[in-house]
Design a protein around this motif. Sequence first.
Motif, mmCIF file in Angstrom:
data_model
loop_
_atom_site.group_PDB
_atom_site.id
_atom_site.type_symbol
_atom_site.label_atom_id
_atom_site.label_comp_id
_atom_site.label_asym_id
_atom_site.label_seq_id
_atom_site.Cartn_x
_atom_site.Cartn_y
_atom_site.Cartn_z
ATOM 1 N N ALA A 143 -46.436 -17.152 16.215
ATOM 2 C CA ALA A 143 -45.925 -17.137 17.590
ATOM 3 C C ALA A 143 -46.635 -18.181 18.448
ATOM 4 O O ALA A 143 -46.003 -18.863 19.274
ATOM 5 C CB ALA A 143 -46.091 -15.747 18.189
ATOM 6 N N ARG A 144 -47.936 -18.334 18.245
ATOM 7 C CA ARG A 144 -48.678 -19.330 19.019
ATOM 8 C C ARG A 144 -48.228 -20.749 18.667
ATOM 9 O O ARG A 144 -48.077 -21.604 19.554
ATOM 10 C CB ARG A 144 -50.177 -19.183 18.761
ATOM 11 N N LEU A 145 -48.033 -21.010 17.376
ATOM 12 C CA LEU A 145 -47.580 -22.339 16.959
ATOM 13 C C LEU A 145 -46.180 -22.641 17.476
ATOM 14 O O LEU A 145 -45.873 -23.786 17.837
ATOM 15 C CB LEU A 145 -47.619 -22.435 15.423
ATOM 16 N N LYS A 146 -45.330 -21.617 17.530
ATOM 17 C CA LYS A 146 -43.985 -21.820 18.077
ATOM 18 C C LYS A 146 -44.048 -22.163 19.555
ATOM 19 O O LYS A 146 -43.349 -23.074 20.031
ATOM 20 C CB LYS A 146 -43.151 -20.552 17.858
ATOM 21 N N LEU A 147 -44.880 -21.438 20.308
ATOM 22 C CA LEU A 147 -45.041 -21.737 21.727
ATOM 23 C C LEU A 147 -45.660 -23.112 21.930
ATOM 24 O O LEU A 147 -45.263 -23.859 22.842
ATOM 25 C CB LEU A 147 -45.907 -20.665 22.387
ATOM 26 N N LEU A 148 -46.618 -23.486 21.083
ATOM 27 C CA LEU A 148 -47.242 -24.806 21.183
ATOM 28 C C LEU A 148 -46.229 -25.912 20.924
ATOM 29 O O LEU A 148 -46.248 -26.951 21.596
ATOM 30 C CB LEU A 148 -48.398 -24.894 20.191
ATOM 31 N N GLY A 149 -45.329 -25.699 19.957
ATOM 32 C CA GLY A 149 -44.284 -26.684 19.709
ATOM 33 C C GLY A 149 -43.364 -26.844 20.903
ATOM 34 O O GLY A 149 -42.948 -27.972 21.245
ATOM 35 N N THR A 150 -43.025 -25.735 21.558
ATOM 36 C CA THR A 150 -42.191 -25.814 22.759
ATOM 37 C C THR A 150 -42.886 -26.590 23.876
ATOM 38 O O THR A 150 -42.278 -27.431 24.553
ATOM 39 C CB THR A 150 -41.851 -24.396 23.239
ATOM 40 N N VAL A 151 -44.186 -26.324 24.056
ATOM 41 C CA VAL A 151 -44.942 -27.042 25.090
ATOM 42 C C VAL A 151 -45.011 -28.528 24.779
ATOM 43 O O VAL A 151 -44.897 -29.383 25.673
ATOM 44 C CB VAL A 151 -46.348 -26.430 25.215
ATOM 45 N N ARG A 152 -45.184 -28.880 23.508
ATOM 46 C CA ARG A 152 -45.243 -30.294 23.124
ATOM 47 C C ARG A 152 -43.924 -30.999 23.392
ATOM 48 O O ARG A 152 -43.902 -32.164 23.809
ATOM 49 C CB ARG A 152 -45.627 -30.413 21.654
ATOM 50 N N VAL A 153 -42.831 -30.304 23.151
ATOM 51 C CA VAL A 153 -41.529 -30.910 23.438
ATOM 52 C C VAL A 153 -41.364 -31.150 24.935
ATOM 53 O O VAL A 153 -40.900 -32.216 25.375
ATOM 54 C CB VAL A 153 -40.396 -30.009 22.897
ATOM 55 N N LEU A 154 -41.765 -30.155 25.746
ATOM 56 C CA LEU A 154 -41.616 -30.299 27.190
ATOM 57 C C LEU A 154 -42.561 -31.346 27.776
ATOM 58 O O LEU A 154 -42.246 -31.958 28.810
ATOM 59 C CB LEU A 154 -41.865 -28.945 27.867
ATOM 60 N N SER A 155 -43.708 -31.554 27.134
ATOM 61 C CA SER A 155 -44.665 -32.548 27.642
ATOM 62 C C SER A 155 -44.519 -33.911 26.982
ATOM 63 O O SER A 155 -45.330 -34.801 27.242
ATOM 64 C CB SER A 155 -46.094 -32.035 27.434
ATOM 65 N N ALA A 156 -43.503 -34.076 26.129
ATOM 66 C CA ALA A 156 -43.328 -35.363 25.434
ATOM 67 C C ALA A 156 -43.046 -36.485 26.416
ATOM 68 O O ALA A 156 -43.492 -37.627 26.220
ATOM 69 C CB ALA A 156 -42.193 -35.250 24.418
ATOM 70 N N GLU A 157 -42.313 -36.198 27.490
ATOM 71 C CA GLU A 157 -42.022 -37.227 28.485
ATOM 72 C C GLU A 157 -43.297 -37.715 29.163
ATOM 73 O O GLU A 157 -43.487 -38.924 29.378
ATOM 74 C CB GLU A 157 -41.055 -36.683 29.532
ATOM 75 N N GLY A 158 -44.191 -36.789 29.496
ATOM 76 C CA GLY A 158 -45.459 -37.185 30.101
ATOM 77 C C GLY A 158 -46.326 -37.998 29.154
ATOM 78 O O GLY A 158 -46.982 -38.956 29.569
ATOM 79 N N VAL A 159 -46.324 -37.642 27.871
ATOM 80 C CA VAL A 159 -47.092 -38.398 26.882
ATOM 81 C C VAL A 159 -46.555 -39.815 26.756
ATOM 82 O O VAL A 159 -47.319 -40.801 26.731
ATOM 83 C CB VAL A 159 -47.057 -37.683 25.521
#
Length: 324
Positions: free
Chosen positions: A248-264
Amino acid sequence: MDYLYYLFVVFGFLAVVLFLEGVYLAWNAASGPEAKRIARRLQAMSAGGATTQSSTLAKQRLLAKTPAMERLLLRIPRIHHLDRLLLQSGLELHVAGFIGISLLMALGGALFAIFLGLSILVSVAITIGLGIIPWFYVVNAKRKRMDTIEQQLPDALDLMARAMLAGHAFPSALQMVGEEMPQPVAGEFHIVFDEINYGISIQDALTNLATRIPSTDLRYFVISVLIQRETGGNLAELLGNISALIRARLKLLGTVRVLSAEGVLSAKILTALPFVLAFAINALNPGFLKQLWTDPMGIKLVGVALGLMVLGVFWMWRVIKIRI
């Protein structure tokens, strides 16, 4: 006469084949994949940092291949932190080799700067920049290896839970993970199994594992097992719950990474834009930016700009770095 000639050719061919086979077997016994795997496991046994008396049963990890260099490196404060970093990166590299590569790259950068006749400030910057490249490479290798272990950890815990439900003991479940799971998680769990077989307590072996792998998820596993051994309970169910929590944590982390990809991506573009623009301007009009590195005020402006860029990169990195 012809028969003797053919017989000589056949025996000569067999002699060459047997000689090559002997050379291959000798090399495989000394430096083959199996020998290297055993050497890595033996060297990594005690790198976790256990301080109990039982940990002396494991082979000590060497900092260098020669005793003189080993004694010299042991005089350097906190040298074992560098050794632990190399161990966590998974690279087959001793501390002496890493320091040698760094010094050679720094020396190459200094000679290159002297050959081009650059200023002292630029020469020092190039020397330091090339000298720390191996350190960045090792840190990046460690990060990739830790990410891989965290991705493999839920499957490893599920395998242990199923093995214990089938009636296997905890060390046998560790052995199954070491034999059936892919690397690098298999090697780490197999080291724990070997340490337990060599007489190290389960608590010390798991503590070494948590030290070798600085992962929050793995520490949850270690702490849960140690508490269960003190208080009792269903360890298989506990491992299953930890595995579900990690997924569950890895799934949430993947979602956060997708949402922060624009900032990266924005951070990378803003970091590279000044250098690309300066290169393009210098290519179109070579004398336009010459004052920046010939005039003392220009050098100061470049230094201030680089300092502000480093501060901006650090700020953007902290903004887009989200821990789950």
